[in-house]
Design a protein around this motif. Structure first.
Motif, PDB file in Angstrom:
ATOM      1  N   SER A   1       0.713  -1.492  -0.291  1.00 14.38           N
ATOM      2  CA  SER A   1       0.152   0.312  -0.492  1.00 14.38           C
ATOM      3  C   SER A   1       0.926   1.354   0.212  1.00 14.38           C
ATOM      4  O   SER A   1       2.088   0.973   0.310  1.00 14.38           O
TER       5      SER A   1
ATOM      6  N   SER B   1      -1.316  -0.668  -4.665  1.00 14.03           N
ATOM      7  CA  SER B   1      -2.237  -2.170  -4.208  1.00 14.03           C
ATOM      8  C   SER B   1      -2.430  -2.094  -2.838  1.00 14.03           C
ATOM      9  O   SER B   1      -2.387  -1.910  -1.919  1.00 14.03           O
ATOM     10  N   ASP B   2      -3.309  -3.039  -3.126  1.00 13.70           N
ATOM     11  CA  ASP B   2      -3.959  -3.440  -1.835  1.00 13.70           C
ATOM     12  C   ASP B   2      -3.906  -4.264  -1.188  1.00 13.70           C
ATOM     13  O   ASP B   2      -4.632  -5.547  -1.484  1.00 13.70           O
TER      14      ASP B   2
ATOM     15  N   LEU C   1      -6.968   2.583  -7.499  1.00 14.08           N
ATOM     16  CA  LEU C   1      -6.987   0.803  -7.842  1.00 14.08           C
ATOM     17  C   LEU C   1      -7.010   0.395  -8.943  1.00 14.08           C
ATOM     18  O   LEU C   1      -8.255   0.240  -9.142  1.00 14.08           O
ATOM     19  N   GLU C   2      -5.740   0.081  -9.009  1.00 17.76           N
ATOM     20  CA  GLU C   2      -6.556  -0.872 -10.828  1.00 17.76           C
ATOM     21  C   GLU C   2      -6.032  -2.024 -11.153  1.00 17.76           C
ATOM     22  O   GLU C   2      -5.580  -2.917  -9.914  1.00 17.76           O
TER      23      GLU C   2
ATOM     24  N   THR D   1     -10.932  -7.925  -3.230  1.00 15.87           N
ATOM     25  CA  THR D   1     -10.588  -6.607  -2.336  1.00 15.87           C
ATOM     26  C   THR D   1     -11.587  -5.660  -1.833  1.00 15.87           C
ATOM     27  O   THR D   1     -11.492  -5.027  -1.062  1.00 15.87           O
TER      28      THR D   1
ATOM     29  N   GLN E   1      -8.426  -8.489  -7.386  1.00 15.90           N
ATOM     30  CA  GLN E   1      -7.276  -7.372  -7.834  1.00 15.90           C
ATOM     31  C   GLN E   1      -6.848  -9.159  -9.165  1.00 15.90           C
ATOM     32  O   GLN E   1      -6.853 -10.065  -8.127  1.00 15.90           O
TER      33      GLN E   1
ATOM     34  N   SER F   1      -1.296  -9.223 -12.099  1.00 13.34           N
ATOM     35  CA  SER F   1      -0.454  -8.009 -11.224  1.00 13.34           C
ATOM     36  C   SER F   1      -0.474  -8.409  -9.827  1.00 13.34           C
ATOM     37  O   SER F   1       0.573  -7.949  -9.558  1.00 13.34           O
ATOM     38  N   LEU F   2      -1.049  -8.988  -9.240  1.00 12.61           N
ATOM     39  CA  LEU F   2      -0.633  -9.498  -7.929  1.00 12.61           C
ATOM     40  C   LEU F   2       0.078 -10.310  -7.555  1.00 12.61           C
ATOM     41  O   LEU F   2       1.125 -10.416  -6.932  1.00 12.61           O
TER      42      LEU F   2
ATOM     43  N   ASN G   1      -0.949   6.966  -8.556  1.00 17.43           N
ATOM     44  CA  ASN G   1      -1.150   6.711  -9.225  1.00 17.43           C
ATOM     45  C   ASN G   1       0.059   6.833 -10.674  1.00 17.43           C
ATOM     46  O   ASN G   1       0.417   6.662 -10.908  1.00 17.43           O
TER      47      ASN G   1
ATOM     48  N   LYS H   1       3.307   6.133  -9.478  1.00 21.18           N
ATOM     49  CA  LYS H   1       3.426   4.259  -9.573  1.00 21.18           C
ATOM     50  C   LYS H   1       3.445   4.277 -10.473  1.00 21.18           C
ATOM     51  O   LYS H   1       4.451   3.590 -11.229  1.00 21.18           O
TER      52      LYS H   1
END
Length: 386
Positions: free
Chosen positions: A148, A151-152, A215-216, A246, A266, A270-271, A355, A358
């Motif tokens: 964080s 991302s979460d 969040l993307e 999420t 998510q 990406s995770l 973002n 990021k």
């Protein structure tokens, strides 16, 4: 919301009873017989014409699609059961003790070494974390690392005895309409072990606004998601981990609710690299400059915030508590500064400062457009990849 009136097919109770026929003997007057005969002839002609049209329409109408064969339905049910059986033992309940109470969430076993992926917001501010396994065993957990606010995602570690690792799947292979299963710990309210719900992929590559960050790389799903499912697994019919639950959006306070159980996960593509790097190094490389945490180090400026604080701009990031000895502080950023842009890109609701940071490559120079005392200046620094 009031339902549309139902069509009333039954006569109301105060309707008049049918009137008696004027000819008590049952013999109709000649004039009425003539009209009736003409009516019958016209009716017959209309019926013949209509029947021809109906027949032509029926011939032109393509045959209805065949129903799904029972064998296909049975095969889908078998795959669903197999996927749940495969993943359910990998799901754990997370109990995080904080200074203000307790936070409950779910986690997914992602390595045989005892690493568990979960949503970062589940363990935020935790002073003690405990994990409850599917069989009811309880184990203390430690935080390995979290990503964080970018991302979460967070990773925990527990003693690995008896744990089973989930298999990652490719979220890029998912398409809207694909069947998926959401599996969470169900807050442990109804006994040990988790619970599964089923739905479809509603959309891919979604963005979900949160305070100060979007969040993307999210998957939108319609499977039921309950309180405590955050950090749980979204799986395909092969039992592969294709997303981490999420968020869910509900609008239960209005009779005109337009949102019912819109869930987000998510995406695994990406995770997965974030989880792997957190396990390896305890952190994922991000351009951290000491002001990126929403509601802690900065406040996202909206129209309401601007009105409440009497700010001169409707968008940006208001610095409130920059981290000591951070790149931002060393470059001269102070509380009260308003960041208007990052490397030439404007900070606004669609592109929050987090973002924009990021997007920057590792070790890149950061040029902030800063509003201070009515003047706009550029403050430059090099981000710390940590």
């Amino acid at each position: 919301m009031a339902l549309p009136p139902v069509l009333e097919l039954v006569a109301p109770h105060d309707a008049r009873p049918p009137q008696e026929h004027p000819c008590a003997t049952g013999v109709l007057p000649i004039r009425r017989i003539s009209v009736s005969i003409v009516s019958l002839v016209l009716l017959a002609l209309a019926a013949g014409f209509g029947g021809g049209l109906l027949g032509a329409w029926m011939r032109a109408t393509p045959p209805a699609a065949e129903s799904t064969p029972p064998a296909a339905v049975e095969d889908t049910q078998t795959r669903i059961r197999a996927a749940v059986d495969r993943v359910l033992p990998n799901i754990v309940l997370i109990v995080a003790e904080t200074a203000t109470g307790q936070s409950l969430g779910s986690g997914v076993v992602v390595s045989q070494s005892g690493n568990i992926a979960t949503a970062a917001h589940v363990i935020r501010g935790a002073t003690r974390i405990e994990v409850v396994l599917a069989n009811g065993d309880r184990r203390p957990a430690r935080l390995v690392g979290e990503d964080s606010p970018f991302s979460d995602v967070a990773v925990l570690a527990v003693a690995p005895q008896g744990l089973r690792q989930v298999a990652f799947g490719a979220s890029a292979a998912l398409r809207p309409g694909d069947i998926v299963l959401a599996i969470g710990a169900d807050r442990g309210l109804y006994g040990a072990g988790g619970a599964a719900t089923m739905g479809i992929i509603s959309a891919t590559d979604r963005i979900l606004p949160r305070s100060g960050v979007n969040l993307e790389d999210l998957l939108q799903i319609d499977a039921a998601i309950n309180s405590g499912d955050s950090g749980g697994a979204l799986v395909n019919l092969s039992g592969e981990f294709v997303g981490m639950i999420t968020s869910v959006i509900r609008d239960e306070g209005s009779e005109r609710s337009a949102v019912v159980g819109v869930g987000f996960a998510q995406s695994s593509d990406s995770l997965r690299p974030v989880v792997a790097e957190l396990i390896r190094a305890g952190r994922y490389p991000r351009p951290r400059i000491g002001i990126e945490r929403p509601d802690e180090q900065h406040v996202e400026i909206t129209a309401d915030v601007a009105n409440q604080r009497r700010l001169p701009v409707p968008n940006g990031a208001l610095i409130v508590a920059p981290a000591p000895n951070s790149p931002a502080v060393r470059a001269g950023i102070v509380a009260g500064d308003i960041v208007l842009g990052v490397n030439g890109a404007k900070v606004d609701f669609d592109f929050p400062m987090v973002n924009l940071l990021k997007r920057l490559p590792r070790g890149s120079r950061v040029d902030l457009a800063v509003l201070r005392g009515g003047r706009t200046l550029t403050v430059s620094m090099t981000a710390e990849d940590q």
